[in-house]
Design an enzyme around this catalytic site. Structure first.
Site, PDB file in Angstrom:
ATOM      1  N   HIS A   9       0.833  -1.208   0.000  1.00 20.08           N
ATOM      2  CA  HIS A   9       0.000   0.000   0.000  1.00 20.08           C
ATOM      3  C   HIS A   9       0.869   1.261   0.000  1.00 20.08           C
ATOM      4  CE1 HIS A   9       0.977   0.945   4.183  1.00 20.08           C
ATOM      5  NE2 HIS A   9       0.917  -0.367   4.397  1.00 20.08           N
ATOM      6  N   GLU A  11       2.106   5.164   1.107  1.00 20.91           N
ATOM      7  CA  GLU A  11       2.444   5.762   2.404  1.00 20.91           C
ATOM      8  C   GLU A  11       1.183   6.271   3.109  1.00 20.91           C
ATOM      9  OE1 GLU A  11       5.702   9.042   3.627  1.00 20.91           O
ATOM     10  OE2 GLU A  11       3.853   9.873   2.767  1.00 20.91           O
ATOM     11  N   ASN A  15       2.479   5.920   8.852  1.00 17.40           N
ATOM     12  CA  ASN A  15       3.847   5.679   8.380  1.00 17.40           C
ATOM     13  C   ASN A  15       4.680   6.940   8.594  1.00 17.40           C
ATOM     14  OD1 ASN A  15       2.819   3.803   5.416  1.00 17.40           O
ATOM     15  ND2 ASN A  15       3.341   3.026   7.431  1.00 17.40           N
ATOM     16  N   GLU A  82      -1.864  -7.066   7.224  1.00 16.01           N
ATOM     17  CA  GLU A  82      -0.559  -6.974   7.864  1.00 16.01           C
ATOM     18  C   GLU A  82      -0.521  -7.880   9.101  1.00 16.01           C
ATOM     19  OE1 GLU A  82       2.408  -6.884   7.711  1.00 16.01           O
ATOM     20  OE2 GLU A  82       3.015  -4.799   7.479  1.00 16.01           O
TER      21      GLU A  82
END
Length: 202
Positions: A9, A11, A15, A82
């Site tokens: 994916h 930013e 992040n 994730e």
């Protein structure tokens, strides 16, 4: 062989803030959306048969940009999410280092020694991700498939296909936002063609 284009994916706000996401989420930044739009242009000539995205919002947002000008079936998979980072999710790395410094160092530098107590284990991520990759390959023989997932999940798939141990999980190259990893696979035969390339940003 099925050809997979695995994209991390774009930013996100977290992040940028050095805040861990895991199964939590934050929206893409302007940079993240711009990078995804540039990748969309680069991938235009690839005849994708279908697209599969992690069910996390940041992956869906990236997928929406990548498929904006295509009539593609898009499927959402929890197994492509994730790694679940438990108590660390939503926290800044600097704060985690104050309370869980040793554990976090093991997680980031010595993955073979990392004990998953409140988090998901690397082994569990690998198992669910590879199961899903193989299932998609069976459904799309000899086709090109677009996948949007996450850094650790992509790393776990790479590690499994290269038959490396968990201690080598963080081996270079790094999986940057909107990077592309190209994998070909069917049955027991899996080959990695590219890892973490960023041609669209050069």
């Amino acid at each position: 062989m099925t050809t997979f284009y695995l994209v991390r994916h774009g930013e996100t706000q977290w992040n940028q803030e050095q805040r861990l996401q895991g199964w939590l989420d934050s929206p893409l930044t302007d940079n993240g959306r711009e990078a995804a739009a540039r990748l969309q242009q680069q991938l235009q000539s690839i005849p994708f048969a279908a697209a599969y995205s992690s069910s996390s919002g940041r992956a869906k947002e990236t997928m929406d940009i990548l498929t904006a000008q295509r009539q593609l079936p898009v499927y959402y998979e929890d197994n492509l999410r994730e790694i679940c980072l438990g108590n660390w999710q939503g926290k800044k790395i600097e704060d985690i280092l104050l309370t869980d410094g040793l554990d976090y160092e093991l997680y980031t530098k010595y993955p073979a020694q990392f004990m998953a107590t409140h988090t998901e284990s690397f082994g569990a991520v690998t198992e669910r991700a590879m199961y899903t990759l193989k299932k998609i390959a069976e459904q799309h023989r000899d086709e090109h498939i677009l996948i949007v997932s996450h850094a650790v999940t992509i790393k776990c798939m790479i590690n499994a296909i290269l038959q490396r141990n968990i201690g080598e999980l963080w081996s270079a190259p790094y999986i940057h936002g909107t990077s592309v990893t190209v994998i070909e696979g069917q049955g027991q035969q899996w080959v990695i063609q590219e890892i973490g390339t960023l041609h669209h940003l050069q």
